[in-house]
Design a protein around this motif. Structure first.
Motif, mmCIF file in Angstrom:
data_model
loop_
_atom_site.group_PDB
_atom_site.id
_atom_site.type_symbol
_atom_site.label_atom_id
_atom_site.label_comp_id
_atom_site.label_asym_id
_atom_site.label_seq_id
_atom_site.Cartn_x
_atom_site.Cartn_y
_atom_site.Cartn_z
ATOM 1 N N UNK A 240 -13.043 -0.534 -8.982
ATOM 2 C CA UNK A 240 -12.557 0.812 -9.437
ATOM 3 C C UNK A 240 -11.190 0.699 -9.297
ATOM 4 N N UNK A 241 -10.311 1.551 -10.215
ATOM 5 C CA UNK A 241 -9.035 1.506 -9.923
ATOM 6 C C UNK A 241 -8.411 2.498 -8.740
ATOM 7 N N UNK A 242 -7.386 1.697 -8.081
ATOM 8 C CA UNK A 242 -7.040 2.328 -6.699
ATOM 9 C C UNK A 242 -5.531 3.035 -7.096
ATOM 10 N N UNK A 243 -5.352 4.350 -6.506
ATOM 11 C CA UNK A 243 -4.136 4.989 -6.862
ATOM 12 C C UNK A 243 -3.022 4.040 -6.328
ATOM 13 N N UNK A 244 -3.191 3.661 -5.010
ATOM 14 C CA UNK A 244 -1.961 2.728 -4.326
ATOM 15 C C UNK A 244 -1.591 1.605 -4.811
ATOM 16 N N UNK A 245 -2.430 1.031 -5.984
ATOM 17 C CA UNK A 245 -2.227 -0.330 -6.474
ATOM 18 C C UNK A 245 -2.841 -0.337 -7.873
ATOM 19 N N UNK A 246 -1.874 0.403 -8.776
ATOM 20 C CA UNK A 246 -2.498 0.457 -10.253
ATOM 21 C C UNK A 246 -2.339 -0.743 -10.961
ATOM 22 N N UNK A 247 -1.486 -1.811 -10.378
ATOM 23 C CA UNK A 247 -1.092 -3.004 -11.008
ATOM 24 C C UNK A 247 -2.280 -4.016 -11.100
ATOM 25 N N UNK A 248 -3.331 -3.404 -10.175
ATOM 26 C CA UNK A 248 -4.482 -4.392 -9.829
ATOM 27 C C UNK A 248 -5.450 -3.952 -10.785
ATOM 28 N N UNK A 249 -6.120 -4.846 -11.635
ATOM 29 C CA UNK A 249 -6.921 -4.567 -12.770
ATOM 30 C C UNK A 249 -8.122 -4.093 -12.331
ATOM 31 N N UNK B 202 -12.654 -6.924 0.548
ATOM 32 C CA UNK B 202 -12.410 -6.814 1.921
ATOM 33 C C UNK B 202 -12.803 -5.545 2.532
ATOM 34 N N UNK B 203 -13.761 -5.635 3.467
ATOM 35 C CA UNK B 203 -14.146 -4.516 4.171
ATOM 36 C C UNK B 203 -14.198 -4.440 5.704
ATOM 37 N N UNK B 204 -13.952 -3.374 6.511
ATOM 38 C CA UNK B 204 -14.138 -3.450 7.753
ATOM 39 C C UNK B 204 -15.174 -2.392 8.034
ATOM 40 N N UNK B 205 -15.868 -2.445 9.259
ATOM 41 C CA UNK B 205 -16.900 -1.748 9.587
ATOM 42 C C UNK B 205 -16.898 -1.836 11.191
ATOM 43 N N UNK B 206 -17.883 -1.121 11.816
ATOM 44 C CA UNK B 206 -18.049 -1.228 13.286
ATOM 45 C C UNK B 206 -19.411 -1.500 13.331
ATOM 46 N N UNK C 35 -3.025 7.368 5.243
ATOM 47 C CA UNK C 35 -2.477 6.380 5.642
ATOM 48 C C UNK C 35 -3.181 4.910 5.221
ATOM 49 N N UNK C 36 -4.566 4.936 5.236
ATOM 50 C CA UNK C 36 -5.276 3.821 4.880
ATOM 51 C C UNK C 36 -4.918 3.565 3.408
ATOM 52 N N UNK C 37 -5.173 4.539 2.625
ATOM 53 C CA UNK C 37 -5.165 4.298 1.295
ATOM 54 C C UNK C 37 -3.345 4.090 0.676
ATOM 55 N N UNK C 38 -2.381 4.557 1.266
ATOM 56 C CA UNK C 38 -1.201 4.259 0.883
ATOM 57 C C UNK C 38 -0.583 3.080 1.395
ATOM 58 N N UNK C 39 -0.924 2.570 2.786
ATOM 59 C CA UNK C 39 -0.291 1.603 3.418
ATOM 60 C C UNK C 39 -0.822 0.361 3.413
ATOM 61 N N UNK C 40 -2.430 0.529 3.059
ATOM 62 C CA UNK C 40 -3.409 -0.786 2.998
ATOM 63 C C UNK C 40 -4.061 -0.952 1.697
ATOM 64 N N UNK D 103 -6.449 0.654 0.791
ATOM 65 C CA UNK D 103 -7.961 0.886 1.207
ATOM 66 C C UNK D 103 -8.582 1.953 0.404
ATOM 67 N N UNK D 104 -9.860 1.927 0.096
ATOM 68 C CA UNK D 104 -10.599 3.045 -0.305
ATOM 69 C C UNK D 104 -11.674 3.273 0.963
ATOM 70 N N UNK D 105 -11.254 4.230 1.538
ATOM 71 C CA UNK D 105 -12.039 4.846 2.595
ATOM 72 C C UNK D 105 -13.303 5.551 2.336
ATOM 73 N N UNK D 106 -14.356 4.571 2.881
ATOM 74 C CA UNK D 106 -15.944 4.859 2.439
ATOM 75 C C UNK D 106 -16.474 5.262 3.744
ATOM 76 N N UNK D 107 -17.174 6.021 4.329
ATOM 77 C CA UNK D 107 -18.151 6.357 5.153
ATOM 78 C C UNK D 107 -19.528 6.227 4.612
#
Length: 105
Positions: free
Chosen positions: A5-14, A30-34, A64-69, A71-75
């Motif tokens: 899906x398109x990410x607001x913080x990196x619109x150049x990524x198709x 890339x994903x992270x989890x506990x 912060x996760x969306x703009x600096x990384x 990331x698409x935060x999902x729980x």
């Protein structure tokens, strides 16, 4: 590299669908989890999941996760994360084994 899906913080990524129109097929996530050890009591898992869900729901944490990384935060529930890990393992396991990739010490 593409995203599903398109990410607001990196619109150049198709998006993946757009990239596929051009014949591109590379997709990596890339994903992270506990994780907790097998046999961890369900009440402990539920409490930890609730705490992490509350944390990632905080607007400043999410932003912060969306703009600096990018990331698409999902729980979600632990069972969904378990299915996700199983799906990723099924997709990438054969690639890792075929390439002879091993974990470093």
């Amino acid at each position: 590299m593409t995203r599903k899906t398109q990410n607001r913080s990196s619109p150049e990524v198709r998006q993946r669908a757009v990239a596929q129109r051009y014949g591109w097929s590379l997709y990596c996530l890339t994903w992270h989890g506990v994780l907790a050890p097998a046999g961890t009591p369900a009440a402990v898992v539920a409490a930890a999941n609730a705490a992490f869900a509350a944390m990632v729901a905080m607007p400043d944490v999410r932003a912060r996760r969306e703009t600096t990384q990018g990331a698409v935060v999902v729980g979600g529930p632990p069972e969904a994360f378990g299915r996700f890990i199983a799906d990723e393992s099924a997709q990438w396991g054969p690639v890792v084994r075929a390439a002879g990739i091993r974990a470093a010490n």
